[in-house]
Each structure stands twice: as structure tokens, then as C-alpha cells.
Design a protein around this motif. Sequence first.
Motif, PDB file in Angstrom:
ATOM      1  N   ARG A 187      -1.388   4.687 -11.174  1.00 23.25           N
ATOM      2  CA  ARG A 187      -1.994   3.412 -10.790  1.00 23.25           C
ATOM      3  C   ARG A 187      -2.580   2.661 -11.980  1.00 23.25           C
ATOM      4  NH1 ARG A 187      -5.081   5.362  -5.563  1.00 23.25           N
ATOM      5  NH2 ARG A 187      -3.314   5.547  -4.138  1.00 23.25           N
ATOM      6  N   ARG A 188      -2.814   3.375 -13.071  1.00 20.46           N
ATOM      7  CA  ARG A 188      -3.306   2.660 -14.258  1.00 20.46           C
ATOM      8  C   ARG A 188      -2.260   1.705 -14.797  1.00 20.46           C
ATOM      9  NH1 ARG A 188      -6.989   6.755 -17.830  1.00 20.46           N
ATOM     10  NH2 ARG A 188      -7.918   7.843 -16.076  1.00 20.46           N
ATOM     11  N   PRO A 248     -12.666  -2.171 -15.148  1.00 25.88           N
ATOM     12  CA  PRO A 248     -11.635  -1.156 -15.418  1.00 25.88           C
ATOM     13  C   PRO A 248     -11.608  -0.707 -16.876  1.00 25.88           C
ATOM     14  CG  PRO A 248     -10.627  -3.252 -14.780  1.00 25.88           C
ATOM     15  CD  PRO A 248     -12.098  -3.414 -14.623  1.00 25.88           C
ATOM     16  N   PHE A 293     -17.091   7.484  -7.331  1.00 26.39           N
ATOM     17  CA  PHE A 293     -17.769   6.272  -7.790  1.00 26.39           C
ATOM     18  C   PHE A 293     -18.740   5.703  -6.748  1.00 26.39           C
ATOM     19  CE2 PHE A 293     -18.146   1.779  -8.772  1.00 26.39           C
ATOM     20  CZ  PHE A 293     -18.425   1.833 -10.122  1.00 26.39           C
ATOM     21  N   ARG A 336      -2.938  13.947  -6.411  1.00 26.27           N
ATOM     22  CA  ARG A 336      -3.908  12.848  -6.438  1.00 26.27           C
ATOM     23  C   ARG A 336      -4.150  12.369  -7.883  1.00 26.27           C
ATOM     24  NH1 ARG A 336      -7.945  11.339  -2.651  1.00 26.27           N
ATOM     25  NH2 ARG A 336      -9.860  10.672  -3.652  1.00 26.27           N
ATOM     26  N   ALA A 377       2.051   1.726  -3.559  1.00 28.13           N
ATOM     27  CA  ALA A 377       0.997   2.197  -4.459  1.00 28.13           C
ATOM     28  C   ALA A 377       0.466   3.571  -4.063  1.00 28.13           C
ATOM     29  CB  ALA A 377      -0.146   1.198  -4.473  1.00 28.13           C
ATOM     30  N   LYS A 391       0.828  -1.211   0.000  1.00 31.78           N
ATOM     31  CA  LYS A 391       0.000   0.000   0.000  1.00 31.78           C
ATOM     32  C   LYS A 391       0.861   1.259   0.000  1.00 31.78           C
ATOM     33  CE  LYS A 391      -4.272  -1.838   1.660  1.00 31.78           C
ATOM     34  NZ  LYS A 391      -5.314  -1.903   2.645  1.00 31.78           N
ATOM     35  N   GLU A 413     -14.461   1.777 -17.310  1.00 30.55           N
ATOM     36  CA  GLU A 413     -14.249   3.033 -16.593  1.00 30.55           C
ATOM     37  C   GLU A 413     -13.158   3.877 -17.230  1.00 30.55           C
ATOM     38  OE1 GLU A 413     -15.903   4.411 -14.005  1.00 30.55           O
ATOM     39  OE2 GLU A 413     -17.341   2.774 -14.175  1.00 30.55           O
ATOM     40  N   HIS A 414     -12.122   3.212 -17.753  1.00 32.81           N
ATOM     41  CA  HIS A 414     -10.953   3.971 -18.195  1.00 32.81           C
ATOM     42  C   HIS A 414     -10.808   4.102 -19.701  1.00 32.81           C
ATOM     43  CE1 HIS A 414      -9.441   4.728 -14.329  1.00 32.81           C
ATOM     44  NE2 HIS A 414      -9.201   3.479 -14.024  1.00 32.81           N
ATOM     45  N   GLU A 427      -9.420   2.053  -5.592  1.00 32.34           N
ATOM     46  CA  GLU A 427      -8.316   3.014  -5.617  1.00 32.34           C
ATOM     47  C   GLU A 427      -7.164   2.493  -6.459  1.00 32.34           C
ATOM     48  OE1 GLU A 427      -7.270   3.851  -1.598  1.00 32.34           O
ATOM     49  OE2 GLU A 427      -8.838   5.369  -1.365  1.00 32.34           O
ATOM     50  N   MET A 428      -6.897   1.191  -6.310  1.00 29.32           N
ATOM     51  CA  MET A 428      -5.794   0.608  -7.077  1.00 29.32           C
ATOM     52  C   MET A 428      -6.114   0.554  -8.563  1.00 29.32           C
ATOM     53  SD  MET A 428      -3.116   0.064  -5.485  1.00 29.32           S
ATOM     54  CE  MET A 428      -2.324  -0.733  -6.868  1.00 29.32           C
ATOM     55  N   MET A 429      -7.405   0.493  -8.903  1.00 29.61           N
ATOM     56  CA  MET A 429      -7.774   0.509 -10.320  1.00 29.61           C
ATOM     57  C   MET A 429      -7.898   1.945 -10.813  1.00 29.61           C
ATOM     58  SD  MET A 429     -10.465  -2.566 -10.933  1.00 29.61           S
ATOM     59  CE  MET A 429     -11.387  -2.510  -9.439  1.00 29.61           C
ATOM     60  N   ALA A 430      -7.373   2.880 -10.026  1.00 28.37           N
ATOM     61  CA  ALA A 430      -7.378   4.294 -10.384  1.00 28.37           C
ATOM     62  C   ALA A 430      -8.788   4.849 -10.512  1.00 28.37           C
ATOM     63  CB  ALA A 430      -6.585   4.541 -11.657  1.00 28.37           C
ATOM     64  N   ILE A 431      -9.701   4.324  -9.695  1.00 24.25           N
ATOM     65  CA  ILE A 431     -11.069   4.853  -9.682  1.00 24.25           C
ATOM     66  C   ILE A 431     -11.304   5.475  -8.320  1.00 24.25           C
ATOM     67  CG2 ILE A 431     -13.498   4.199  -9.706  1.00 24.25           C
ATOM     68  CD1 ILE A 431     -12.517   2.016 -11.756  1.00 24.25           C
ATOM     69  N   TYR A 436      -3.317   8.644  -9.479  1.00 23.40           N
ATOM     70  CA  TYR A 436      -4.312   7.815 -10.159  1.00 23.40           C
ATOM     71  C   TYR A 436      -3.834   7.449 -11.562  1.00 23.40           C
ATOM     72  CZ  TYR A 436      -7.915   7.786  -6.623  1.00 23.40           C
ATOM     73  OH  TYR A 436      -8.615   7.523  -5.470  1.00 23.40           O
ATOM     74  N   GLN A 478      -1.214   4.366  -1.392  1.00 27.14           N
ATOM     75  CA  GLN A 478      -2.461   4.386  -0.615  1.00 27.14           C
ATOM     76  C   GLN A 478      -2.192   4.829   0.814  1.00 27.14           C
ATOM     77  OE1 GLN A 478      -4.301   0.436  -1.245  1.00 27.14           O
ATOM     78  NE2 GLN A 478      -5.849   1.554  -2.388  1.00 27.14           N
ATOM     79  N   ARG A 484     -22.807  10.714 -13.979  1.00 25.85           N
ATOM     80  CA  ARG A 484     -22.879   9.252 -13.990  1.00 25.85           C
ATOM     81  C   ARG A 484     -24.311   8.802 -13.701  1.00 25.85           C
ATOM     82  NH1 ARG A 484     -18.402   5.904 -14.170  1.00 25.85           N
ATOM     83  NH2 ARG A 484     -20.058   4.359 -14.337  1.00 25.85           N
ATOM     84  N   MET A 511      -0.568  -0.113 -12.780  1.00 22.61           N
ATOM     85  CA  MET A 511      -0.406  -1.142 -11.747  1.00 22.61           C
ATOM     86  C   MET A 511      -1.615  -2.060 -11.716  1.00 22.61           C
ATOM     87  SD  MET A 511       0.571   1.164  -8.503  1.00 22.61           S
ATOM     88  CE  MET A 511       1.916   2.336  -8.501  1.00 22.61           C
ATOM     89  N   GLY A 512      -1.355  -3.299 -11.431  1.00 23.97           N
ATOM     90  CA  GLY A 512      -2.454  -4.206 -11.135  1.00 23.97           C
ATOM     91  C   GLY A 512      -2.220  -4.705  -9.725  1.00 23.97           C
ATOM     92  N   MET A 513      -3.287  -5.000  -9.008  1.00 21.41           N
ATOM     93  CA  MET A 513      -3.052  -5.540  -7.672  1.00 21.41           C
ATOM     94  C   MET A 513      -4.028  -6.664  -7.398  1.00 21.41           C
ATOM     95  SD  MET A 513      -2.094  -3.654  -4.330  1.00 21.41           S
ATOM     96  CE  MET A 513      -2.273  -4.131  -2.686  1.00 21.41           C
TER      97      MET A 513
END
Lengths: 267, 265
Positions: free
Chosen positions: A83-84, A108, B148, A76, A54, A51, A111-112, B139-143, A80, A56, B46, A86-88
Amino acid sequence: MEQAETLIEIKNLTFSRGERKIFDDITLSIPKGKVTAIMGPSGSGKTTLLKLIAGQLKPDSGDVFIEGLHVHGLSRKKIYQLRRKMGMLFQSGALLTDLNVFDNVAFPLREHTKLPEEIIYALVLMKLQAVGLRGAKTLMPSELSGGMSRRVALARGIALDPEMIFYDEPFVGQDPITKGVLVKLIQTLNDSLGLTSVLVSHDVDEVLEIADYICVISEGKLIAEGSKEVLLQESTGYVHQFLNGLPDGPVPFHFSKAPYSEDLKYG
Amino acid sequence: MSRPLSGAQTLLQGLGATLLDKLAAFGRGFLLMLSLVVAMPAAVLRVDLLFKQVYVTGVLSLPIILTAGLFVGMVLSLQGYNILVDFNAEEAVGSMTALSLLRELGPVVGALLFAGRAGSAMTAEIGLMRSTEQISALEMMAIDPIKFVYAPRFLAAIITLPLLIIMFNALGVFGGYLVSVSWLGVDAGAFWSQMTSQVDWNEDVVNGMIKSVVFAVLVAIIALFQGVNAIPTSEGVSSATTRTVVHSSLGILGFDFILTSIMFN
């Protein structure tokens, strides 16, 4: 070992929770394109380390650099963006419980990206195929076994083709077959997608099987690092006890105690 | 080492520490509210997420709100009739029921029920999402979980509670009509004409709606705050859920007094 390019660099990292110091001045670097394992006993803060990497959590002092970027100095928005890449994989899988397997992996992407639904469909099926769960695409997370959840989470983790992937205790509580599957998956994904994998775990056998580089953490300190051949050569000390699972050694079998004669007096 | 503290000193120290904790919590709550306000435009855009939350907080709260509204209206007019009949003023029961509902009972009882039904569910859901690492995974998926997860719930509460309270009031008036006109024999014409002549749009209807919006913000912010700050264990989530209901109920009653004294004084 040839000198590989460094992807993640941790410098003099210190982090505490309340009074307890979890990391005390840790410095380590994680090479690009390899599987690096961070090992340590339960409660040694391995997940916390992920964490911190990453972004967090914020460290008390020290720095983390990813591709030369100072993680905790980023805005911030920049974090973000980072983090795109990164995979966790979380210990529990952490799938969104109101979506089915397909939608979880598609999440994902939807969303992205602005990809059309047909392409998302194809991509998701490919990712699910890679983890062997294309047949489970309509199931809900509650219908999956622990091992399957982790595999779905893995498919979700690689959905955006990250450059690095973090595994948080991937083998805990899994049966031998699932462990075997996960070991194979981590290995294949790392090699075929050219990922950098960071694995925190205390499952010695599995880690020794796949890790190119191992760091051992105990009581907030980095006490050993190197390839498995180097670590296995140690014949005494904590690393030897840990890797061989010995009941007694630098970590004593007995909880700290008064002498037997003292205790028996009041019996 | 300093010398040991006396009883009074420890008491004072404990008091100070608790006060600081509470102040810090207020600060965190305020920051959460600010970040929700900042995230509002994103939440409006959204529509899919917002619709889902409007369904969960609003539509699923309908049965309890409608039933409660009906019974509150029935009881109000029954009690009102018994008092008014002594003064030969039983025709006034319609306006009395409507005024009590629009000004006080609709917003207050509706919001209390909303806190118990939707607020507690919101806290429990977010607490569990945290304990199962779903928030971390986002958060880790950048969302951003604020955009959200939290903001759509916040906005949904502000949209649904006033609507629920309008329906509560309508059913309450209907319940009053059933009891006083159909059962106790009050003249229907007098019932409606007294009501329409006594109820003022701005004074009663709009003020009641303002109250319901304030209560919606209050319940949503408390529910989200408790969910976000819940200790991620089963015990932690359960006590956070309890706190949501207790804090929002007290908050609703307190704010109701303040708002009433401003509006109707």
C-alpha cells in the motif's frame, strides 16, 4: 491501441454483500502508466472494487494481482508494504480532522520515513504547490471547501510518490471550476509523475476527457471496455444510454409496474 | 421449498440467530482485545499519541470526577453521621467514608462517570472516523489503525482511570472531612485516627485499585468495540455511543459484584 504493460489484473472476481451479488465474475486488467476509468451507475460497487484491489476487502472468489503479487494471499505486513506504493483519494477527502493541511500532507512522510523536519517541510510545500494550495497550509480541514479537501487529500496521496493512485468519485458534487481543476490535476500528475491512475466515476464528460481506457460495469458484470473512441461508437444498448445520459433505454424510465388499465380500475 | 414454519419454530429460530450473533460479537471483541494486547509495545513507544489520549481521556475528565468525588464524600459522611450519632459513634464517620469510597464507591462511581464522559467520546470519535473514511484512509496510507488509533486509547484509559479514581477518593475524603468536622463538629483527631487505623493498605487501597484497572479495561474495550463496529451513519454512531454507556455501566456493576465477592469474602 498498442499493448501496454499490465499493472493490476483482476481475474474472475466475485463479491457479495449479504444476499446481493455486487460483482459476478469480473475479469479486467489495468494498464501501467495510463488513466483507466471504471464507470457504472450509482450503487454498482465501484468504490467496493477499489477496496478489493487495495486488499481492504476480501472477495468471495477470484484473484487480484498487482505487479504479479496476489493481493489477497499476502500477509498483513506485505499488504501494508504494497500500500505504500498506492495513493487513494477518497470521496470525502478523508483528511484527519485534528491536523491542519500541512500536517495532513506531512503525515505519511512522518509516519513512514525518518526524514529530517526541514526536508519534510520542503516536500510538503512542493506537494501543496502541485495542487495549488501552498497558501492554505495552515488551515484546518473544517475550513476547506469540498474541492479543496480533495486537493489536499490528493497532495497527501502523492506525498510518498506512489506508483499508482486510485480516485474514488473525484468529481461528485463539485462545481464546474473545481471539476476542471481536478481533471487537470489528475491528468498532469499522471503524466508528470509517471503514475498509473484508476478512476471510478459516473461523470461521463470528465471521464471522457482524461481516461485512456474505460471499463463499464453494470449489475455486477463488466459490460464494455475499450478506449473512449471504441465505446462512443456504440449506438445502442446500455453503454450508449449511459454515456449519453438518455432517460430511457435498456434501463427503463418506469419502475416495473402493472398495466395502466389494471391500476386505474381501483382508482 | 420447505413447508412454512410454525410460530414456535420462528421464535426458536430467532432466538438461535440472536444467540449466534451475540456469540460472534463476543468473538470479535475478544479478537480486538488480543490485537490490542499485541499492539501494546507499539503504543508504549508512541509517546506523542499516548500523551494526547491521556490528556483527552484523563485530564478532560478531571472536572466531572473531582466534583462528583467531593459530593459523594459529603453525602456519605452526612448520612453516616446521622446513623452513627444515635450510637454515639460519630467519630467512626471518617473510617466509614474512607472505606466506602476506597472499596466500592470510588471505583464504581468513578468508572461509571468515566464511561459516560470518556468512553462515549471514544466510541463517537472512532465511529465518525470510520464514517468519514479516515480509518480507511489510514489503512490505505499503510498505517495500522490498531496501532495508531485504538491501542493508544486503550492504554490511555488503563493509565488514567486508576489515577482519576485515586483523585475521586481523595476529594471524597476531603468532602467527608468538610461535612463531618467543619460542619457537624466531629473531632478532627478522631476523624483521622479512626480512618488511618481502620483502612488497610492491601485489603482496601490495593483492592480498590485492582477494581479500577479491571473497569478501565472493560470500558475501553467496550467503547472501542462499539466504535469499530458502529454502522457508519449518524444514527449508527449515536446508537453505538448509547450502547457503550449502557453496556459498560452494566458491566461495571456486574464485575464489581464478582470482584467484591472474591476480594472481601
